[in-house]
Each structure stands twice: as structure tokens, then as C-alpha cells.
Design an enzyme around this catalytic site. Structure first.
Site, PDB file in Angstrom:
ATOM      1  N   LEU A  91      16.592  11.208   5.310  1.00  0.00           N
ATOM      2  CA  LEU A  91      15.705  11.071   6.465  1.00  0.00           C
ATOM      3  C   LEU A  91      14.452  11.875   6.256  1.00  0.00           C
ATOM      4  CD1 LEU A  91      18.593  12.480   9.253  1.00  0.00           C
ATOM      5  CD2 LEU A  91      18.211  10.342   8.163  1.00  0.00           C
ATOM      6  N   ASP A  92      13.348  10.644   6.221  1.00  0.00           N
ATOM      7  CA  ASP A  92      12.037  11.035   5.690  1.00  0.00           C
ATOM      8  C   ASP A  92      11.396  11.586   6.838  1.00  0.00           C
ATOM      9  OD1 ASP A  92       9.666  10.754   4.279  1.00  0.00           O
ATOM     10  OD2 ASP A  92       9.255   9.558   5.715  1.00  0.00           O
ATOM     11  N   ALA A  93      10.696  12.772   6.480  1.00  0.00           N
ATOM     12  CA  ALA A  93       9.764  13.612   7.303  1.00  0.00           C
ATOM     13  C   ALA A  93      10.320  14.193   8.818  1.00  0.00           C
ATOM     14  CB  ALA A  93       8.499  12.735   7.686  1.00  0.00           C
TER      15      ALA A  93
END
Length: 578
Positions: A235-237
Site C-alpha cells: 500500500l504505497d504512501a
């Protein structure tokens, strides 16, 4: 409806009460379950179950880090991993492989497609068939050139209400920023000018998760990825997901609740699937993403890369020891992801509270002298602070804080990985660390982006030539790291959740003890973090006289515990009783 299905619907609805208090939670829960394709017969996952063991590790790579003329890069990557890393690497993290407009993939134009320049879903599926596939869910923002954002500007669905807006008149002084670029970007739309929230860049427009339809879109995307074999979701950023004017707009409770909801859905669809949160923030904030073992299965150990870099360039492990003693053991069903380098630079925010400004400045200056680039961000007080060092790890470890090149580059580099591979958690190795790739100044000049310094593209023919040359540092690094990985995967004491204790042998030797879950194996990892030899009395390590001890790396036996252990500069030993 079965009891389990009713229970699942109730759990989803409970998450939604926190996220969307004014919505019809039962109706939304039913919609989300349908999007995920869950039925009355869906399996309930085991709680606190470890979907990993000591054989697990992850290769981090772009889809086109390796290229070959006339061949799809994903095919080239698969061939390389099959030939060189089969049986050594268990998982492959392919960085965003979707159509994109900027940021080397992290400005996604279409989540449901594969960038045709890399290959297609068949090539992705082929890798997923043989390795645990990790993929990015770029969940915070999307490309300004996407269809959704085009619809936003036209004021039609889907997309009209998919992006977060604010006014330049709003009080945004509390917002925590990872960039110096303007937070709001003005766009012309069919009903006038609108200002869209852009945490990272004007081309990366933040999605509005206050709209339940946006969450529904991502549930559909997740199901699509699962169908193509994705096992691990990065889960990016994600820390920036939920925005609220007048707040820091980071780590909001709704963000944590959305992660819990996604975990509930993913686990019921595929009990062996895993969520990893990418939160490049100070250590205590990072740890909150474990929740109560009900949010991320795995969190990145973001403090490790800068701490290891400081330790090996200063010759002093005090800060690293202090940090490790403060780290709680991960509960069963959760784990740390350990890494020394990645596609991004070496983040400095995770050093907050761990290293003082004087030592941080010395590190930044040394990395600049080693050819690295430094990016800055503004604090809430308006002060410019070093945010990230952009440098290839092999180049970063060429020298020390006092000596730009002391001849121990390769030894220091291997030592960094010897420490990382022995720590509690799952190891992840960036492909350019595995290959000992150096700073790519030509790519920086070509792209105009400092992060490109650590994103070299290897032509497979050139790489094969380097790896075949036994005198090449690429070959020596690659062979040794493969050997350490092969040793590691056979040791129960290196299970990601095996016990870990810090040892106190001064600031020149970083040492810790791992013990297997069933207590049958102990491994004492000792690393000389200085350019001079260190001598340790074996009696000081707490080895048990009745056991037979061997260094797994050199295969040296220790038949008497009355002697001494001599560690060469930057040498690591893994002393085991089996």
C-alpha cells in the site's frame, strides 16, 4: 445467509461506521463483498498465523531493470530470476507495472492494465506462478492524465467526485508534507477552476476516499490483482490517504480503518495474501500500522537503512543498538520487512528521534561527497530539512565519514547485508544492491530526477558479461549475497518471528542473538562495523559450553570457548549451535 457470512458482513459494516458514519453501512458492506466476489462459503482466515518462514525473502525490481533487444522486459526479468536466483529468492516485488505518466510508475493512468512496454498480464501471471508476487497498490493518488481525472475535469462519472479538493483560503498550515511542491494545483474544469490536493506532485492528484465509490473502485482493483496471482499488496504512501482540512492529514483514524477493512476482505478471499504498508515516517508512527495485529501484516523497517548507513560510515553502532532495543517483537501474524536499499532514496525522516542533527548533517555531507544527491522538504515551521539521500548503496559505502575511499567498499557493503539478513523480519533486496550497481549519473542527467541515480537499467548482455567475470565487483557481490541468502534460508533461528536479543559488546561490534521458535537453534550474529580488526572473548558472547558452535559463513568451528574471536574489518559471523 450463513453465520460466517453474516459475521463477515457485520465486520465490514463495523469498519464502515468509523470510515463513513453518515452512510448506509449494511448496504455498503453488501456492495463491497459483492465487488470482492465473496460468498457464503468464504474461508475465515486463521488469526495470528505466520504466512512466512526463514525461507522467505523478496527481490525488489522495476519491470524493466533488465532489458534485452527484441524481448519484453518482464520476460527478460523472468529469465534472469529463473537462471540466477531460482531456489534463492522466494518473492519478487515488481514496482508499478501499469501505464504511467511520471515518477517511474507511481503516477498510474490505469490500474487494471499492464504497461505494454513491459508486457501484459500473461507475463505478470508467469512470474506469479513461480514466485510470491508483490505488487504496488498506488492508493493515495493517480495520474492527472488518467481517465478518471479527465472525467473529473469534464464533471462526469466515474471520476467527478474521485479527487480531493480544497481551497487556497483553507488553513493548510498543519499538513505534513514529503515534498516542497505546492500542495494544491489549480485545474480548469467544466464548471470552473478547482484546486486539487497533490501530496507528491501536480501530476499525482490525490484520491478522495471520503467518497465510498473510490474505496469500491480499489476493492475491484484488488480482486483483479488477486485473480492474476498477486500475493503481497504494497500500500504505497498509505499514511496520507485520508485528508481533512485543518489537520496534519497523515495517519488519520479513517486511514487505519480502511487498512483493516481491506485486510478483512483480502484475507477472506485469499487467506495467504499479505498487506504491507509503505509509510516512510518516524519509527513510532510507522509501528502504528500493525494495529492490534489487524492492520498491516508487515511494515517496512524504514529506520534500518539510514541507521545502518550511519553505523558503517561512522564505525559506531550506538544508535543502531539503541533503536533495536526499542523495537517491540512483532506479534505472530505480523512481521517487519528489512531492507538496506530500495528504488527510492534513503529516507531521513525515520531517523527523527534516533540521531541528533549533528550526526545527521555529517551523514548527509558524507553522502554528498560520495556523489549522492539530497532532496529537502519544509517542516511545518517552514525550515528546510534534508528528506532523502539519493545514492546507490554500493557507492554510498565506498568510504567513511572521515575517509572518502579506504579500500573497504565491498566489505562494508557485504557487512550491511550480513546484518540485515540476520535481523528479525523478512529480508528484501533491491536488484541494484544484489548486483552492486553504482551511481548512474547519466540517467540523472537524462531524466532530470535525482532518484534516477539508483534506477540503472542493465542490458542483459552487459550484465551477463559482468557476472561471468570473477574479478568484477558485480560478480563478487552477487555471488556472496546469493551465498548468504542460501545459508540463511536453512536456519530456523532466522524465522522472521524468531526471538531476538541485543548483545552488548561495545560500539565497534554490532551483535545480537536469534533463537528459533522451538528453541532448538541459537545464532549469534556479530559484525565488526569498523575498518580495524576487533577481538572478542568467546566467553563474553554467552555461548553454552555443552553445545558445538560453528560460524555458518566461514564454517569455522569453535571447540573451546576459552579463546578469542578475531573479526576482520567489516566481517560478520553467524555463530550457530547446529
Amino acid at each position: 445467509m450463513s453465520t460466517e457470512s453474516s459475521h463477515l458482513s457485520r465486520r465490514i459494516a463495523e469498519h464502515l461506521v468509523c470510515i463513513y458514519p453518515g452512510e448506509n453501512h449494511q448496504q455498503l458492506a453488501a456492495e463491497y463483498l459483492a465487488l470482492m466476489g465473496l460468498t457464503d462459503q468464504c474461508a475465515s482466515p486463521l488469526s495470528h498465523y505466520n504466512n512466512w518462514n526463514e525461507t522467505d525473502n523478496i527481490l525488489i525490481t522495476y519491470g524493466d531493470s533488465l532489458i534485452d533487444d527484441g524481448e519484453l522486459p518482464l520476460t527478460t526479468l523472468k529469465k534472469f530470476v529463473d537462471k540466477q536466483l531460482k531456489g534463492v529468492i522466494s518473492g519478487v516485488h515488481i514496482l508499478p507495472f501499469f501505464p504511467w505518466s511520471s515518477d517511474d510508475g507511481f503516477s498510474v493512468m490505469d490500474y487494471l492494465s499492464v504497461n505494454p512496454a513491459l508486457g501484459g498480464w500473461d507475463e505478470i501471471g508467469a512470474i506469479a506462478n513461480d514466485y510470491d508476487l508483490m505488487a504496488d497498490l498506488v492508493i493515495n493518488h493517480m495520474s492527472s492524465r488518467s481517465r478518471w481525472f479527465d472525467n473529473f475535469k469534464k464533471r462526469i462519472d466515474p471520476g467527478k467526485d474521485y479527487f480531493f479538493e480544497a481551497s487556497p483560503e483553507d488553513d493548510l498550515s498543519e499538513v505534513v508534507r514529503p515534498r516542497n511542491s505546492p500542495l494544491l494545483t489549480e485545474y480548469d474544469t467544466a464548471d470552473g477552476k478547482r484546486h486539487v490536493w497533490c501530496t507528491f506532485s501536480a501530476d499525482q492528484v490525490d484520491l478522495n476516499f471520503g467518497n465510498p465509490q473510490v474505496l469500491g473502485e480499489f476493492i475491484n482493483i484488488i480482486r483483479h490483482y488477486l485473480q492474476w496471482g498477486v500475493k503481497i499488496f504494497r500500500l504505497d504512501a498509505v499514511a496520507f490517504l485520508w485528508k481533512q482540512v485543518g489537520t496534519p492529514s497523515i495517519h488519520r483514524q479513517q486511514t487505519h480503518e480502511i487498512i483493516k477493512l481491506l485486510r478483512t476482505l483480502i484475507e477472506h478471499h485469499s487467506p495467504k495474501a499479505i498487506i504491507i504498508t509503505e509509510t516512510n515516517v518516524p519509527n513510532r508512527e510507522n509501528l502504528t500500522y500493525f494495529g492490534n495485529a489487524n492492520e498491516a501484516h508487515i511494515v517496512y523497517n524504514f529506520s534500518l537503512p539510514p541507521l545502518l548507513l550511519y553505523t558503517l560510515t561512522s564505525g559506531n553502532c550506538q544508535h543502531l543498538k539503541t533503536w533495536m532495543m526499542s523495537m517491540p517483537p512483532a506479534q505472530s501474524g505480523t512481521a517487519y520487512l528489512n531492507f538496506v536499499a530500495s528504488h527510492d532514496g534513503i529516507g531521513l525522516r525515520p531517523l527523527d528521534g534516533l540521531i541528533d542533527d549533528h550526526d545527521r548533517t555529517k551523514l548527509v555531507n558524507a553522502m554528498t561527497a560520495a556523489g549522492g544527491k539530497v532532496t529537502y522538504r519544509k517542516s511545518r515551521e517552514g525550515e528546510e530539512k534534508a528528506y532523502e539521500i539519493n545514492i546507490a548503496l554500493y557507492s554510498a559505502l565506498k568510504g567513511t565519514l572521515e575517509n572518502a575511499d579506504d579500500g573497504f567498499q565491498r566489505e562494508r557493503f557485504i557487512c550491511a547485508h550480513g546484518i540485515m539478513l540476520a535481523l528479525e523480519g523478512i529480508p528484501a533486496l533491491y536488484i541494484h544492491s544484489l548486483l552492486g550497481t553504482e551511481n548512474d549519473y547519466q540517467k540523472v542527467e537524462h531524466t532530470g530526477r535525482t532518484r534516477s541515480i539508483n534506477r540503472h537499467v542493465w542490458h542483459s548482455e552487459n550484465l551477463e558479461r559482468e557476472l561471468a567475470d570473477k574479478n568484477s565487483h558485480h560478480s563478487m557481490v552477487f555471488s556472496e549475497l546469493k551465498r548468504l541468502l542460501s545459508i540463511r534460508k536453512k536456519q530456523p533461528a532466522f524465522h522472521p518471528n524468531a526471538t531476538q536479543f541485543t548483545l552488548h559488546l561495545g560500539f565497534e561490534v554490532f551483535a545480537f542473538w536469534r533463537q528459533s521458535i522451538n528453541r532448538s537453534q541459537s545464532i549469534f550474529s556479530l559484525s565488526n562495523v569498523t575498518p580495524v580488526k576487533q577481538v572478542i572473548n568467546l566467553a563474553d558472547i554467552n555461548l553454552i559450553n555443552t553445545d558445538h558452535w560453528i560460524d555458518l559463513i566461514t564454517e569455522q568451528h569453535y571447540d573451546s570457548l576459552d579463546g578469542q574471536l578475531v573479526l576482520a574489518p567489516y566481517q560478520t559471523v553467524w555463530i550457530s549451535n547446529r
